[in-house]
Design a protein around this motif. Sequence first.
Motif, PDB file in Angstrom:
ATOM      1  N   GLU A  86     -24.305  32.353  32.773  1.00 60.96           N
ATOM      2  CA  GLU A  86     -24.036  31.003  32.286  1.00 60.96           C
ATOM      3  C   GLU A  86     -22.570  30.889  31.888  1.00 60.96           C
ATOM      4  O   GLU A  86     -22.217  30.811  30.713  1.00 60.96           O
ATOM      5  N   THR A  87     -21.698  30.898  32.879  1.00 66.46           N
ATOM      6  CA  THR A  87     -20.259  30.816  32.633  1.00 66.46           C
ATOM      7  C   THR A  87     -19.646  29.775  33.548  1.00 66.46           C
ATOM      8  O   THR A  87     -20.296  29.262  34.465  1.00 66.46           O
ATOM      9  N   ASP A  88     -18.376  29.458  33.275  1.00 63.09           N
ATOM     10  CA  ASP A  88     -17.607  28.726  34.271  1.00 63.09           C
ATOM     11  C   ASP A  88     -17.455  29.625  35.499  1.00 63.09           C
ATOM     12  O   ASP A  88     -17.459  30.855  35.383  1.00 63.09           O
ATOM     13  N   ILE A  89     -17.331  28.999  36.667  1.00 62.25           N
ATOM     14  CA  ILE A  89     -17.272  29.735  37.922  1.00 62.25           C
ATOM     15  C   ILE A  89     -15.941  29.480  38.618  1.00 62.25           C
ATOM     16  O   ILE A  89     -15.474  28.340  38.664  1.00 62.25           O
ATOM     17  N   SER A 156     -17.023  23.946  36.137  1.00 59.22           N
ATOM     18  CA  SER A 156     -17.500  24.069  34.761  1.00 59.22           C
ATOM     19  C   SER A 156     -18.943  24.560  34.731  1.00 59.22           C
ATOM     20  O   SER A 156     -19.716  24.345  35.669  1.00 59.22           O
ATOM     21  N   SER A 157     -19.307  25.201  33.633  1.00 56.92           N
ATOM     22  CA  SER A 157     -20.676  25.712  33.495  1.00 56.92           C
ATOM     23  C   SER A 157     -21.691  24.573  33.548  1.00 56.92           C
ATOM     24  O   SER A 157     -22.813  24.752  34.026  1.00 56.92           O
ATOM     25  N   GLN A 158     -21.307  23.375  33.063  1.00 53.23           N
ATOM     26  CA  GLN A 158     -22.218  22.233  33.102  1.00 53.23           C
ATOM     27  C   GLN A 158     -22.498  21.813  34.536  1.00 53.23           C
ATOM     28  O   GLN A 158     -23.643  21.540  34.910  1.00 53.23           O
ATOM     29  N   VAL A 160     -22.095  23.762  37.157  1.00 50.77           N
ATOM     30  CA  VAL A 160     -22.821  24.884  37.762  1.00 50.77           C
ATOM     31  C   VAL A 160     -24.314  24.727  37.512  1.00 50.77           C
ATOM     32  O   VAL A 160     -25.145  24.937  38.409  1.00 50.77           O
ATOM     33  N   SER A 161     -24.689  24.337  36.298  1.00 50.50           N
ATOM     34  CA  SER A 161     -26.097  24.155  35.959  1.00 50.50           C
ATOM     35  C   SER A 161     -26.730  23.075  36.827  1.00 50.50           C
ATOM     36  O   SER A 161     -27.873  23.214  37.292  1.00 50.50           O
TER      37      SER A 161
END
Length: 288
Positions: A86-89, A156-158, A160-161
């Motif tokens: 659960e990180t930025d990619i 962003s992690s958001q 990515v989700s």
Amino acid sequence: MKKITVIIPFFNGLETIEEVVRRTLSTCVIHGIDCSVMVVDDSNNDEKAIILKRIFEKQDKVTVLHLSHNLGQHAATFIGILNAGETDIVTIDEDLKFPPELVPEMMDKLPENGVVYGFVEREGFTELLKDFVLGVIKPLISNTYPIHTSSFRVVSSQLVSRIRKMKPNYIQLEGMIIQSKCRFTYVEIDRSLAENHRKGGYGFLSLYWMVSGLLTHYTLIPWLGISLAALILTMVGVCQSTLSGSWLLLFFLFAGLNLLGEWTNRKRKNRNQSELKRLGLSKSAPVR
């Protein structure tokens, strides 16, 4: 401390992959970024897999994910995203087309954006044609779309989700990102910083099939219906001699290329499903 996962789809870059990883990790250390690297081996080559393992087996910050089939850059990157934490990619190519030293600058723009692209102005007929074609297609996918896109991205992690929850028949990351209607921005890269990289992997046929896949699966255009209509029109023209030979050939090629491309995409989808199941990722992000 900022934390990122860097995903590098690998196919044929043994001469550059070690340097890409080394420079990426070094840049993150200098800027106080907690960075892990995932090399997604999409080569389907046992010899390359052994070499990658030997190069990175003693590096705690690097993992190598071996795919059992060659799935293509977008699918390999997507599988890397599904397998990351659960990180930025960050996504970056294996071939040093993009300098990893720009990752911190791109990350600085991330809080206000879902994705930040690093891009080099394209040159060469195929690359310019790709830009033109995608420039026409992007507005068909969403009314919010980036003009410049590239495989060098900070996501962003958001976002990515959201991407992880998508269930595409045709995996094309730009289509998926544009569909999310996120905010975006760019960092332009001086061409002199783009070191001895290989030429883009899109030939005419692969570019055409990518366009066909985007139109079929990411827009409301009934692209397959149009293709079938063209095929029927060709058959009628042959039976009734109502069309000239050149028009018949044109309609036949148009229909044949699109239907062959979709058949290829369906086969690729099945391989993707098998790979997701093999990696234990099918439940978290099933592909229809």
